[in-house]
Design a protein around this motif. Structure first.
Motif, PDB file in Angstrom:
ATOM      1  N   LEU A 142       0.740  -1.227  -0.112  1.00  0.00           N
ATOM      2  CA  LEU A 142       0.123   0.335  -0.036  1.00  0.00           C
ATOM      3  C   LEU A 142       0.830   1.106  -0.028  1.00  0.00           C
ATOM      4  CD1 LEU A 142      -2.464  -1.090   2.826  1.00  0.00           C
ATOM      5  CD2 LEU A 142      -2.984  -1.159   0.227  1.00  0.00           C
ATOM      6  N   ASP A 143       0.388   2.316  -0.761  1.00  0.00           N
ATOM      7  CA  ASP A 143       0.956   3.738  -0.611  1.00  0.00           C
ATOM      8  C   ASP A 143       0.592   4.544   0.375  1.00  0.00           C
ATOM      9  OD1 ASP A 143       2.497   2.923  -2.962  1.00  0.00           O
ATOM     10  OD2 ASP A 143       0.944   3.673  -4.223  1.00  0.00           O
ATOM     11  N   LYS A 144      -0.616   4.115   1.054  1.00  0.00           N
ATOM     12  CA  LYS A 144      -1.281   4.863   2.007  1.00  0.00           C
ATOM     13  C   LYS A 144      -2.194   3.959   2.692  1.00  0.00           C
ATOM     14  CE  LYS A 144      -4.729   7.251  -0.170  1.00  0.00           C
ATOM     15  NZ  LYS A 144      -5.458   8.963  -0.373  1.00  0.00           N
ATOM     16  N   ILE A 145      -2.814   4.454   3.726  1.00  0.00           N
ATOM     17  CA  ILE A 145      -3.895   3.887   4.299  1.00  0.00           C
ATOM     18  C   ILE A 145      -5.360   4.682   4.142  1.00  0.00           C
ATOM     19  CG2 ILE A 145      -4.813   3.272   6.704  1.00  0.00           C
ATOM     20  CD1 ILE A 145      -2.810   1.507   5.875  1.00  0.00           C
ATOM     21  N   PRO A 146      -6.080   4.179   3.289  1.00  0.00           N
ATOM     22  CA  PRO A 146      -7.312   4.963   3.089  1.00  0.00           C
ATOM     23  C   PRO A 146      -7.961   5.232   4.259  1.00  0.00           C
ATOM     24  CG  PRO A 146      -7.269   3.039   2.044  1.00  0.00           C
ATOM     25  CD  PRO A 146      -5.843   2.985   2.416  1.00  0.00           C
ATOM     26  N   LEU A 147      -8.856   6.174   4.209  1.00  0.00           N
ATOM     27  CA  LEU A 147      -9.655   6.753   5.607  1.00  0.00           C
ATOM     28  C   LEU A 147     -10.989   5.888   5.133  1.00  0.00           C
ATOM     29  CD1 LEU A 147      -9.145  10.403   6.069  1.00  0.00           C
ATOM     30  CD2 LEU A 147      -7.910   8.559   7.116  1.00  0.00           C
ATOM     31  N   PRO A 148     -11.816   5.513   6.205  1.00  0.00           N
ATOM     32  CA  PRO A 148     -12.883   4.841   6.258  1.00  0.00           C
ATOM     33  C   PRO A 148     -13.959   5.377   5.206  1.00  0.00           C
ATOM     34  CG  PRO A 148     -12.149   4.969   8.647  1.00  0.00           C
ATOM     35  CD  PRO A 148     -11.526   5.883   7.832  1.00  0.00           C
ATOM     36  N   ASN A 149     -14.080   6.715   5.337  1.00  0.00           N
ATOM     37  CA  ASN A 149     -15.100   7.553   4.399  1.00  0.00           C
ATOM     38  C   ASN A 149     -14.530   7.151   2.989  1.00  0.00           C
ATOM     39  OD1 ASN A 149     -16.544   8.269   6.617  1.00  0.00           O
ATOM     40  ND2 ASN A 149     -15.597  10.226   6.574  1.00  0.00           N
ATOM     41  N   GLU A 150     -13.456   7.022   2.676  1.00  0.00           N
ATOM     42  CA  GLU A 150     -13.007   6.622   1.427  1.00  0.00           C
ATOM     43  C   GLU A 150     -13.283   5.310   0.900  1.00  0.00           C
ATOM     44  OE1 GLU A 150      -8.964   9.200   0.637  1.00  0.00           O
ATOM     45  OE2 GLU A 150      -9.023   7.802   2.218  1.00  0.00           O
ATOM     46  N   LEU A 151     -13.068   4.293   1.864  1.00  0.00           N
ATOM     47  CA  LEU A 151     -13.393   3.182   1.620  1.00  0.00           C
ATOM     48  C   LEU A 151     -14.910   2.784   1.408  1.00  0.00           C
ATOM     49  CD1 LEU A 151     -10.767   1.537   4.217  1.00  0.00           C
ATOM     50  CD2 LEU A 151     -10.660   1.088   1.513  1.00  0.00           C
ATOM     51  N   LEU A 152     -15.768   3.537   2.234  1.00  0.00           N
ATOM     52  CA  LEU A 152     -17.202   3.147   2.131  1.00  0.00           C
ATOM     53  C   LEU A 152     -17.894   3.604   0.940  1.00  0.00           C
ATOM     54  CD1 LEU A 152     -18.038   4.467   5.900  1.00  0.00           C
ATOM     55  CD2 LEU A 152     -18.307   1.989   4.748  1.00  0.00           C
ATOM     56  N   GLN A 153     -17.095   4.476   0.276  1.00  0.00           N
ATOM     57  CA  GLN A 153     -17.742   4.629  -0.955  1.00  0.00           C
ATOM     58  C   GLN A 153     -17.806   3.436  -2.224  1.00  0.00           C
ATOM     59  OE1 GLN A 153     -15.351   7.969  -2.770  1.00  0.00           O
ATOM     60  NE2 GLN A 153     -15.729   9.319  -0.833  1.00  0.00           N
ATOM     61  N   THR A 154     -16.671   2.603  -2.117  1.00  0.00           N
ATOM     62  CA  THR A 154     -16.752   1.339  -2.740  1.00  0.00           C
ATOM     63  C   THR A 154     -16.974   0.101  -2.099  1.00  0.00           C
ATOM     64  OG1 THR A 154     -14.433   1.023  -2.181  1.00  0.00           O
ATOM     65  CG2 THR A 154     -15.034   2.334  -4.122  1.00  0.00           C
ATOM     66  N   GLN A 155     -17.193  -0.155  -0.736  1.00  0.00           N
ATOM     67  CA  GLN A 155     -17.484  -1.354   0.080  1.00  0.00           C
ATOM     68  C   GLN A 155     -18.701  -1.058   0.795  1.00  0.00           C
ATOM     69  OE1 GLN A 155     -14.806  -3.080   2.757  1.00  0.00           O
ATOM     70  NE2 GLN A 155     -13.096  -1.791   1.787  1.00  0.00           N
ATOM     71  N   ARG A 156     -19.049  -1.924   1.392  1.00  0.00           N
ATOM     72  CA  ARG A 156     -20.269  -2.148   2.488  1.00  0.00           C
ATOM     73  C   ARG A 156     -19.615  -2.462   3.691  1.00  0.00           C
ATOM     74  NH1 ARG A 156     -25.859  -5.581   2.498  1.00  0.00           N
ATOM     75  NH2 ARG A 156     -26.848  -4.446   4.476  1.00  0.00           N
TER      76      ARG A 156
END
Length: 213
Positions: free
Chosen positions: A103-117
């Motif tokens: 990984l280049d960075k740790i995505p934030l929860p709000n970013e991940l919730l745009q593509t997964q449940r």
């Protein structure tokens, strides 16, 4: 009549111990042993032994029993907050572990919730009071954001809730490490002990990054 989730017994044992110490003494470490499989639908008795009471430290030993047999034992140390040095790992050390996972960075929860449940931290959460989103995972490791929601907990019980969450998903991680080629060959899997160190006050209603390996 299924088995009790180990994290539930761990959390309830820690909560029982907390009820016996002064409010200003918060948990700083605990170590538990799973002795027998607990059974759902059977009352659990929690017995707390006051091992030591001091001005700065308190120690408790908790035994959880069903049908007169101890199924779990927990040793807990509590500490009154005192002035002391505070430090954490250098950012470059943390980023090195992140890059090691590809990984280049740790995505934030709000970013991940745009593509997964978001899903419960563990299937034992029948009420849907927790949620997690996966950052990345491999055969023997997993990185995920987790939190407990809909909880109106007093501050001291956030430690018990964190203990509940901390026991989740290790079966898959350990199974992947030892049986990555033939995971279906595992007939039974369980943990024997569990340790937690609470370095700072915690709140489980905020997102926490879990790295299991």
């Amino acid at each position: 009549g299924g088995r009790l989730y180990g994290g539930q017994v761990l959390a309830q044992s820690l909560g029982a111990a907390q009820r016996t110490v002064p409010a200003e003494h918060r948990p700083h470490s605990c170590h538990g042993y799973f002795l027998l499989a607990g059974k759902c639908g059977v009352q659990v008795l929690f017995e707390v032994e006051r091992v030591r009471d001091g001005r700065s430290f308190s120690t408790r030993l908790v035994k959880a029993s069903q049908h007169g047999k101890v199924i779990f034992q927990l040793s807990v140390s509590f500490h009154r907050d005192e002035e002391s040095p505070s430090f954490q790992a250098e950012p470059k050390e943390f980023m090195a572990s992140v890059r090691f996972r590809g990984l280049d960075k740790i995505p934030l929860p709000n970013e991940l919730l745009q593509t997964q449940r978001a899903v419960p931290i563990i299937s034992a959460d029948l009420g849907g009071d927790s949620e997690s989103v996966v950052v990345s995972e491999g055969p023997s490791w997993k990185v995920a954001w987790c939190r407990c929601k809909h909880l109106a907990l007093p501050a001291h019980l956030h430690y018990a809730a964190l203990a509940w969450a901390s026991d989740a998903n290790f079966g898959r991680v350990v199974g992947g490490a030892g049986y990555s080629k033939e995971p279906n060959n595992i007939a039974m899997m369980m943990s024997l002990d569990h340790s937690i160190h609470f370095h700072r006050p915690v709140r489980v209603d905020d997102w926490m990054l879990f790295h299991s390996q």
